[in-house]
Design a protein around this motif. Sequence first.
Motif, PDB file in Angstrom:
ATOM      1  N   LEU A   1       0.842  -1.194   0.000  1.00 60.14           N
ATOM      2  CA  LEU A   1       0.000   0.000   0.000  1.00 60.14           C
ATOM      3  C   LEU A   1       0.872   1.237   0.000  1.00 60.14           C
ATOM      4  CD1 LEU A   1      -2.792   1.404   0.377  1.00 60.14           C
ATOM      5  CD2 LEU A   1      -2.486   1.119   2.836  1.00 60.14           C
ATOM      6  N   GLY A   2       0.556   2.209  -0.847  1.00 57.46           N
ATOM      7  CA  GLY A   2       1.299   3.467  -0.817  1.00 57.46           C
ATOM      8  C   GLY A   2       1.438   4.125  -2.169  1.00 57.46           C
ATOM      9  N   ARG A   3       2.667   4.157  -2.646  1.00 57.97           N
ATOM     10  CA  ARG A   3       2.977   4.884  -3.876  1.00 57.97           C
ATOM     11  C   ARG A   3       3.946   4.049  -4.707  1.00 57.97           C
ATOM     12  NH1 ARG A   3       7.023   8.758  -4.327  1.00 57.97           N
ATOM     13  NH2 ARG A   3       7.217   8.828  -2.055  1.00 57.97           N
ATOM     14  N   ILE A   4       3.724   4.013  -6.009  1.00 59.97           N
ATOM     15  CA  ILE A   4       4.643   3.329  -6.912  1.00 59.97           C
ATOM     16  C   ILE A   4       5.811   4.276  -7.201  1.00 59.97           C
ATOM     17  CG2 ILE A   4       4.962   2.357  -9.216  1.00 59.97           C
ATOM     18  CD1 ILE A   4       3.252   0.604  -7.453  1.00 59.97           C
ATOM     19  N   SER A   5       6.968   3.974  -6.627  1.00 57.75           N
ATOM     20  CA  SER A   5       8.160   4.789  -6.839  1.00 57.75           C
ATOM     21  C   SER A   5       9.384   3.925  -6.553  1.00 57.75           C
ATOM     22  CB  SER A   5       8.152   6.027  -5.936  1.00 57.75           C
ATOM     23  OG  SER A   5       8.210   5.645  -4.586  1.00 57.75           O
ATOM     24  N   PRO A   6      10.533   4.282  -7.115  1.00 51.31           N
ATOM     25  CA  PRO A   6      11.726   3.436  -6.931  1.00 51.31           C
ATOM     26  C   PRO A   6      12.110   3.234  -5.479  1.00 51.31           C
ATOM     27  CG  PRO A   6      12.076   5.003  -8.719  1.00 51.31           C
ATOM     28  CD  PRO A   6      10.777   5.386  -8.069  1.00 51.31           C
ATOM     29  N   GLU A   7      11.953   4.280  -4.635  1.00 53.73           N
ATOM     30  CA  GLU A   7      12.378   4.145  -3.239  1.00 53.73           C
ATOM     31  C   GLU A   7      11.425   3.278  -2.413  1.00 53.73           C
ATOM     32  OE1 GLU A   7      10.132   8.136  -3.443  1.00 53.73           O
ATOM     33  OE2 GLU A   7      11.524   6.988  -4.698  1.00 53.73           O
ATOM     34  N   LYS A   8      10.185   3.139  -2.858  1.00 53.15           N
ATOM     35  CA  LYS A   8       9.226   2.285  -2.144  1.00 53.15           C
ATOM     36  C   LYS A   8       9.396   0.805  -2.499  1.00 53.15           C
ATOM     37  CE  LYS A   8       6.860   5.687  -0.123  1.00 53.15           C
ATOM     38  NZ  LYS A   8       6.736   5.857   1.333  1.00 53.15           N
ATOM     39  N   ARG A   9      10.104   0.533  -3.575  1.00 52.95           N
ATOM     40  CA  ARG A   9      10.484  -0.803  -4.024  1.00 52.95           C
ATOM     41  C   ARG A   9       9.307  -1.772  -4.174  1.00 52.95           C
ATOM     42  NH1 ARG A   9      15.993  -1.783  -4.391  1.00 52.95           N
ATOM     43  NH2 ARG A   9      15.217  -3.530  -5.641  1.00 52.95           N
ATOM     44  N   PRO A  10       8.310  -1.405  -4.952  1.00 56.09           N
ATOM     45  CA  PRO A  10       7.245  -2.369  -5.250  1.00 56.09           C
ATOM     46  C   PRO A  10       7.759  -3.602  -5.978  1.00 56.09           C
ATOM     47  CG  PRO A  10       7.094  -0.448  -6.684  1.00 56.09           C
ATOM     48  CD  PRO A  10       8.094  -0.110  -5.632  1.00 56.09           C
TER      49      PRO A  10
ATOM     50  N   LYS B   1      -9.385   1.062   2.550  1.00 55.92           N
ATOM     51  CA  LYS B   1      -8.131   0.718   3.219  1.00 55.92           C
ATOM     52  C   LYS B   1      -8.373  -0.238   4.386  1.00 55.92           C
ATOM     53  CE  LYS B   1      -5.246   4.073   3.638  1.00 55.92           C
ATOM     54  NZ  LYS B   1      -4.628   5.321   4.113  1.00 55.92           N
ATOM     55  N   ALA B   2      -9.442  -0.029   5.134  1.00 56.01           N
ATOM     56  CA  ALA B   2      -9.737  -0.894   6.275  1.00 56.01           C
ATOM     57  C   ALA B   2      -9.912  -2.339   5.829  1.00 56.01           C
ATOM     58  CB  ALA B   2     -10.994  -0.398   6.993  1.00 56.01           C
ATOM     59  N   ASP B   3     -10.637  -2.556   4.749  1.00 58.96           N
ATOM     60  CA  ASP B   3     -10.849  -3.903   4.226  1.00 58.96           C
ATOM     61  C   ASP B   3      -9.567  -4.461   3.618  1.00 58.96           C
ATOM     62  OD1 ASP B   3     -12.801  -6.098   3.288  1.00 58.96           O
ATOM     63  OD2 ASP B   3     -11.847  -5.469   1.425  1.00 58.96           O
ATOM     64  N   PHE B   4      -8.868  -3.629   2.878  1.00 59.30           N
ATOM     65  CA  PHE B   4      -7.651  -4.055   2.186  1.00 59.30           C
ATOM     66  C   PHE B   4      -6.571  -4.498   3.170  1.00 59.30           C
ATOM     67  CE2 PHE B   4      -3.454  -2.963   0.426  1.00 59.30           C
ATOM     68  CZ  PHE B   4      -3.465  -3.742  -0.719  1.00 59.30           C
ATOM     69  N   LEU B   5      -6.328  -3.698   4.194  1.00 59.87           N
ATOM     70  CA  LEU B   5      -5.298  -4.036   5.169  1.00 59.87           C
ATOM     71  C   LEU B   5      -5.783  -5.107   6.154  1.00 59.87           C
ATOM     72  CD1 LEU B   5      -3.799  -0.525   6.036  1.00 59.87           C
ATOM     73  CD2 LEU B   5      -2.668  -2.367   4.788  1.00 59.87           C
ATOM     74  N   GLY B   6      -7.025  -4.992   6.591  1.00 53.85           N
ATOM     75  CA  GLY B   6      -7.528  -5.902   7.603  1.00 53.85           C
ATOM     76  C   GLY B   6      -7.586  -7.343   7.142  1.00 53.85           C
ATOM     77  N   ASN B   7      -7.845  -7.554   5.867  1.00 51.02           N
ATOM     78  CA  ASN B   7      -7.972  -8.914   5.352  1.00 51.02           C
ATOM     79  C   ASN B   7      -6.687  -9.463   4.762  1.00 51.02           C
ATOM     80  OD1 ASN B   7     -10.722  -9.649   5.941  1.00 51.02           O
ATOM     81  ND2 ASN B   7     -11.330  -8.074   4.479  1.00 51.02           N
ATOM     82  N   ALA B   8      -5.600  -8.709   4.867  1.00 47.62           N
ATOM     83  CA  ALA B   8      -4.295  -9.191   4.405  1.00 47.62           C
ATOM     84  C   ALA B   8      -3.624 -10.023   5.490  1.00 47.62           C
ATOM     85  CB  ALA B   8      -3.407  -8.008   4.036  1.00 47.62           C
ATOM     86  N   GLY B   9      -2.864 -11.032   5.070  1.00 47.78           N
ATOM     87  CA  GLY B   9      -2.095 -11.800   6.031  1.00 47.78           C
ATOM     88  C   GLY B   9      -0.955 -10.998   6.622  1.00 47.78           C
ATOM     89  N   ALA B  10      -0.340 -10.166   5.784  1.00 47.37           N
ATOM     90  CA  ALA B  10       0.751  -9.299   6.230  1.00 47.37           C
ATOM     91  C   ALA B  10       0.921  -8.167   5.224  1.00 47.37           C
ATOM     92  CB  ALA B  10       2.056 -10.081   6.367  1.00 47.37           C
ATOM     93  N   LEU B  11       1.466  -7.065   5.694  1.00 48.65           N
ATOM     94  CA  LEU B  11       1.815  -5.943   4.828  1.00 48.65           C
ATOM     95  C   LEU B  11       3.293  -6.024   4.491  1.00 48.65           C
ATOM     96  CD1 LEU B  11       1.136  -3.024   3.630  1.00 48.65           C
ATOM     97  CD2 LEU B  11       2.163  -2.172   5.747  1.00 48.65           C
ATOM     98  N   LEU B  12       3.627  -5.847   3.212  1.00 48.81           N
ATOM     99  CA  LEU B  12       5.019  -5.760   2.793  1.00 48.81           C
ATOM    100  C   LEU B  12       5.416  -4.297   2.713  1.00 48.81           C
ATOM    101  CD1 LEU B  12       5.160  -8.456  -0.043  1.00 48.81           C
ATOM    102  CD2 LEU B  12       5.710  -8.712   2.387  1.00 48.81           C
ATOM    103  N   PHE B  13       6.519  -3.962   3.374  1.00 47.61           N
ATOM    104  CA  PHE B  13       7.030  -2.584   3.387  1.00 47.61           C
ATOM    105  C   PHE B  13       8.517  -2.659   3.016  1.00 47.61           C
ATOM    106  CE2 PHE B  13       8.132   1.505   5.514  1.00 47.61           C
ATOM    107  CZ  PHE B  13       7.181   2.304   4.900  1.00 47.61           C
ATOM    108  N   PRO B  14       8.785  -2.901   1.723  1.00 50.73           N
ATOM    109  CA  PRO B  14      10.146  -3.242   1.287  1.00 50.73           C
ATOM    110  C   PRO B  14      10.961  -2.034   0.828  1.00 50.73           C
ATOM    111  CG  PRO B  14       8.614  -3.665  -0.488  1.00 50.73           C
ATOM    112  CD  PRO B  14       7.798  -3.066   0.639  1.00 50.73           C
ATOM    113  N   ILE B  15      10.968  -0.966   1.591  1.00 52.28           N
ATOM    114  CA  ILE B  15      11.531   0.309   1.169  1.00 52.28           C
ATOM    115  C   ILE B  15      13.052   0.252   1.009  1.00 52.28           C
ATOM    116  CG2 ILE B  15       9.667   1.654   2.170  1.00 52.28           C
ATOM    117  CD1 ILE B  15      11.660   2.243   4.523  1.00 52.28           C
ATOM    118  N   ASP B  16      13.550   1.226   0.248  1.00 53.71           N
ATOM    119  CA  ASP B  16      14.984   1.334  -0.006  1.00 53.71           C
ATOM    120  C   ASP B  16      15.394   2.814   0.071  1.00 53.71           C
ATOM    121  OD1 ASP B  16      17.566   0.648  -0.642  1.00 53.71           O
ATOM    122  OD2 ASP B  16      17.212   0.486  -2.796  1.00 53.71           O
ATOM    123  N   TRP B  17      14.992   3.478   1.155  1.00 58.05           N
ATOM    124  CA  TRP B  17      15.311   4.894   1.336  1.00 58.05           C
ATOM    125  C   TRP B  17      15.135   5.241   2.810  1.00 58.05           C
ATOM    126  CZ3 TRP B  17      11.696   9.395   1.560  1.00 58.05           C
ATOM    127  CH2 TRP B  17      10.397   9.017   1.893  1.00 58.05           C
TER     128      TRP B  17
END
Length: 364
Positions: free
Chosen positions: A178-187, A240-256
């Motif tokens: 969840l967030g923004r598609i950008s190089p530093e967010k590392r989707p 967002k409540a449904d999207f995050l709440g029903n996920a097994g885990a959030l990936l936050f693979p940042i590079d900044w």
Amino acid sequence: MKIAQIAPLAESVPPKLYGGTERIVSYLTDALVAQGHDVTLFASGDSITAAKLVSCSDVALRLNPAVKDHLPHQVVMLDEIRRRAHEFDVLHFHIDLLHFPLIREFADRTVTTLHGRLDLPDLKPFYSAFPDIPLVSISNDQRRPMPPVNWSGTVYHGLPLDLLPFTEKPKGNYLAFLGRISPEKRPDRAIEIATKVGMPLKMAAKVDNADRAYWETVIEPMVRRHPNVEFIGEINEHQKADFLGNAGALLFPIDWPEPFGLVMIEAMACGTPVIAFGCGSVPEVIDNGVSGVLVDSVADAAENVEWALKMDRKKVRATFEARFSAARMARDYLDIYRNLPGVRTKAAPLRRANGQDLDLQVVA
């Protein structure tokens, strides 16, 4: 206490979609009102707040096709604030640096929260020129690139406890980005992690014009190649409540050097653990092994997905409630406001049960 909150005009408060700074301004403003303070919010006219709203543009500038240049609108807002500055005990700015020359005469009753990255080369000479302006960081790591400045404190972001409901048993067997598609967010890392573990990945993300080429040349082709990946696009608060709440885990693979990472505590509010690369503020936000897992590579993240999925979601939520509520954030800022040298306060005597005065207590 009479408090002015000054928000960016690019988005409404709170924002309709993406907009971390405006979201935090909204939560802080409403929490201060709930705690009994007289708050005025300078923001776009389509903002919704419990405070008094001073409309500084008809709608959020990003959503107004007639607006080509944000700067004139921001300058008009700053002139309004300059003329009304005497009305407030504290003026709290969330607009980066444009106001610094304007507030020199009353800087001792202002606070500026720095919401962005501070490692850009042009910022060091700027902040060196204004070493007296009281500043607040949103993580301790955020301060590292800065020259000597007047830090008033670090205040971690917070959310209303009832904003995102706790989900003990998620309905979806997927990982979330969840967030923004950008190089530093590392989707790209998120796609690689999900592919390695053979799990679906749902990506709810904004694509700015500045990142359009990165999306078209790097991420969109990856999404097409991997059938386990679903790109949803930008979502609102209800989604967002449904999207995050029903996920097994959030990936936050940042590079900044992430200054804070609001999405981490949004996931925690839902009880969803976070698998995060330990950059910037991340080790300050995530309690490793309790609210998430800190990793340092795609392989490390993939190896820890199973552990994250088995984490106690009640403990994840409890960590959020203990550390990242909007009420706590407001109290932290009030402590900073009251310690500003120029803040007007009133002295009131503490009284014993028999009515005798004890000493003076400063209240505001």
